[in-house]
Design a protein around this motif. Structure first.
Motif, PDB file in Angstrom:
ATOM      1  N   VAL A  50       0.820  -1.214   0.000  1.00 40.79           N
ATOM      2  CA  VAL A  50       0.000   0.000   0.000  1.00 40.79           C
ATOM      3  C   VAL A  50       0.855   1.265   0.000  1.00 40.79           C
ATOM      4  O   VAL A  50       0.629   2.189  -0.787  1.00 40.79           O
ATOM      5  CB  VAL A  50      -0.942  -0.008   1.223  1.00 40.79           C
ATOM      6  CG1 VAL A  50      -1.645   1.340   1.378  1.00 40.79           C
ATOM      7  CG2 VAL A  50      -1.962  -1.123   1.092  1.00 40.79           C
ATOM      8  N   ALA A  51       1.839   1.319   0.910  1.00 41.40           N
ATOM      9  CA  ALA A  51       2.603   2.553   1.103  1.00 41.40           C
ATOM     10  C   ALA A  51       4.085   2.408   0.797  1.00 41.40           C
ATOM     11  O   ALA A  51       4.820   3.393   0.907  1.00 41.40           O
ATOM     12  CB  ALA A  51       2.420   3.052   2.536  1.00 41.40           C
ATOM     13  N   TYR A 230      -8.152  -1.590   2.896  1.00 44.35           N
ATOM     14  CA  TYR A 230      -8.867  -0.369   3.282  1.00 44.35           C
ATOM     15  C   TYR A 230      -8.388   0.126   4.647  1.00 44.35           C
ATOM     16  O   TYR A 230      -8.182   1.344   4.847  1.00 44.35           O
ATOM     17  CB  TYR A 230     -10.380  -0.633   3.342  1.00 44.35           C
ATOM     18  CG  TYR A 230     -11.010  -1.024   2.029  1.00 44.35           C
ATOM     19  CD1 TYR A 230     -10.437  -0.644   0.816  1.00 44.35           C
ATOM     20  CD2 TYR A 230     -12.172  -1.792   1.986  1.00 44.35           C
ATOM     21  CE1 TYR A 230     -11.006  -1.004  -0.390  1.00 44.35           C
ATOM     22  CE2 TYR A 230     -12.758  -2.154   0.786  1.00 44.35           C
ATOM     23  CZ  TYR A 230     -12.168  -1.765  -0.403  1.00 44.35           C
ATOM     24  OH  TYR A 230     -12.731  -2.128  -1.595  1.00 44.35           O
ATOM     25  N   HIS A 233      -5.010   1.751   4.245  1.00 44.13           N
ATOM     26  CA  HIS A 233      -5.112   3.072   3.623  1.00 44.13           C
ATOM     27  C   HIS A 233      -5.531   4.117   4.662  1.00 44.13           C
ATOM     28  O   HIS A 233      -4.962   5.227   4.708  1.00 44.13           O
ATOM     29  CB  HIS A 233      -6.122   3.036   2.473  1.00 44.13           C
ATOM     30  CG  HIS A 233      -5.554   2.548   1.176  1.00 44.13           C
ATOM     31  ND1 HIS A 233      -4.627   3.281   0.453  1.00 44.13           N
ATOM     32  CD2 HIS A 233      -5.763   1.404   0.474  1.00 44.13           C
ATOM     33  CE1 HIS A 233      -4.300   2.622  -0.651  1.00 44.13           C
ATOM     34  NE2 HIS A 233      -4.973   1.469  -0.656  1.00 44.13           N
ATOM     35  N   ASP A 234      -6.525   3.797   5.482  1.00 47.80           N
ATOM     36  CA  ASP A 234      -6.978   4.732   6.525  1.00 47.80           C
ATOM     37  C   ASP A 234      -5.855   5.011   7.522  1.00 47.80           C
ATOM     38  O   ASP A 234      -5.647   6.164   7.927  1.00 47.80           O
ATOM     39  CB  ASP A 234      -8.193   4.156   7.252  1.00 47.80           C
ATOM     40  CG  ASP A 234      -9.426   4.090   6.362  1.00 47.80           C
ATOM     41  OD1 ASP A 234      -9.447   4.791   5.335  1.00 47.80           O
ATOM     42  OD2 ASP A 234     -10.349   3.317   6.696  1.00 47.80           O
ATOM     43  N   GLU A 236      -2.508   4.702   7.125  1.00 48.23           N
ATOM     44  CA  GLU A 236      -1.396   5.440   6.531  1.00 48.23           C
ATOM     45  C   GLU A 236      -1.765   6.899   6.285  1.00 48.23           C
ATOM     46  O   GLU A 236      -0.940   7.796   6.492  1.00 48.23           O
ATOM     47  CB  GLU A 236      -0.956   4.780   5.219  1.00 48.23           C
ATOM     48  CG  GLU A 236      -0.217   3.473   5.406  1.00 48.23           C
ATOM     49  CD  GLU A 236       1.068   3.639   6.190  1.00 48.23           C
ATOM     50  OE1 GLU A 236       1.737   4.670   6.021  1.00 48.23           O
ATOM     51  OE2 GLU A 236       1.394   2.747   6.995  1.00 48.23           O
TER      52      GLU A 236
END
Length: 261
Positions: A50-51, A230, A233-234, A236
């Motif tokens: 994701v990051a 999900y 994402h929240d 990070e």
């Protein structure tokens, strides 16, 4: 299919008992450590996707060593780790930016709440993956029965049975199950007759209507993977925004101190 014998070899009984022993060798402490390790590893793996972050994810709060050092140095009451020793701190104490970020993360409930959401989503993903792995179960049962209604002499008998089974769910929806059971009966009076039996069973179940198809079977696993992404994402997004706020306040405080000087 099923089959039974009146006699069973010692090696067969040993294999069955070994399977039953392995099925119940997990202690609560070991289960807690394993659960934390699996959740952190899954979260770290997907967090990299994701990051692009290579740091290991951990659900535990950041270290409070700075707070403990402050309490210990000033002789304040509180719970302080025993591996810390008193050491004179500079006066005034100037916190570096990493110290300020760690202190902020330690005391921010929203930051910890999002971390725990990621961890919970990782455990749910592991649970859905586990549904497609080999699952083992074992059961041991024994007892002694006494019957006083047989003629004039009471009859006592010892009974016992053991069962071990393994199952696996396939991506197409089919489920394979194999079971092995051992039944023991031994009379405690008269001429001490006994019986020993072994029962084996293998079953394949395939859904034809409801629950059939690869897409339907894998949907819970796919959804669990989405939920973890999900949650990451929240987490990070909040972590980066929070870090910018802390850094802005930190440098703003330094600027104010320089203006006063």
């Amino acid at each position: 299919m099923a089959c039974s014998w009146s006699h069973i070899s010692a090696s067969g009984a040993a294999v069955l008992l070994s399977l039953l022993t392995l099925a119940g060798c997990m202690t609560p402490e070991k289960a807690m450590r394993q659960t934390e390790r699996i959740g952190n590893e899954l979260a770290s793996s997907y967090r990299g996707q994701v990051a692009g972050v290579t740091n290991a994810f951990t659900v535990r709060r950041p270290s409070d060593r700075l707070r403990a050092r402050l309490m210990l140095d000033q002789g304040l009451p509180g719970l302080v780790s025993s591996n810390l020793t008193p050491r004179s701190l500079p006066d005034p104490l100037v916190l570096a930016l990493p110290d300020a970020l760690a202190a902020g993360a330690l005391n921010d409930s929203r930051y910890q709440e999002l971390k725990e959401s990621v961890f919970a989503a990782a455990l749910e993903l592991d649970l859905q993956r586990h549904a497609f792995e080999n699952t083992f179960e074992g059961l041991l049962k024994g007892g002694v029965e006494r019957d006083d209604a047989v003629a004039a002499e009471a009859v006592s008998k010892a009974t016992g049975n053991a069962k071990a089974s393994a199952s696996r769910k396939l991506a197409g929806g089919a489920k394979l199950t194999a079971a092995l059971g051992l039944d023991v009966l031994r009379m405690l009076t008269s001429e001490h007759p006994s019986a020993l039996g072994l029962l084996g069973d293998a079953t394949v179940s395939v859904p034809l209507l409801r629950g059939a198809g690869r897409a339907v079977t894998l949907e819970p696993l796919t959804q669990a993977e989405r939920d973890l992404l999900y949650a990451l994402h929240d987490f990070e997004a909040y972590r980066q925004d929070y870090a910018v706020k802390i850094a802005g306040a930190y440098y703003g405080l330094l600027e104010s101190a320089q203006q006063v000087q």
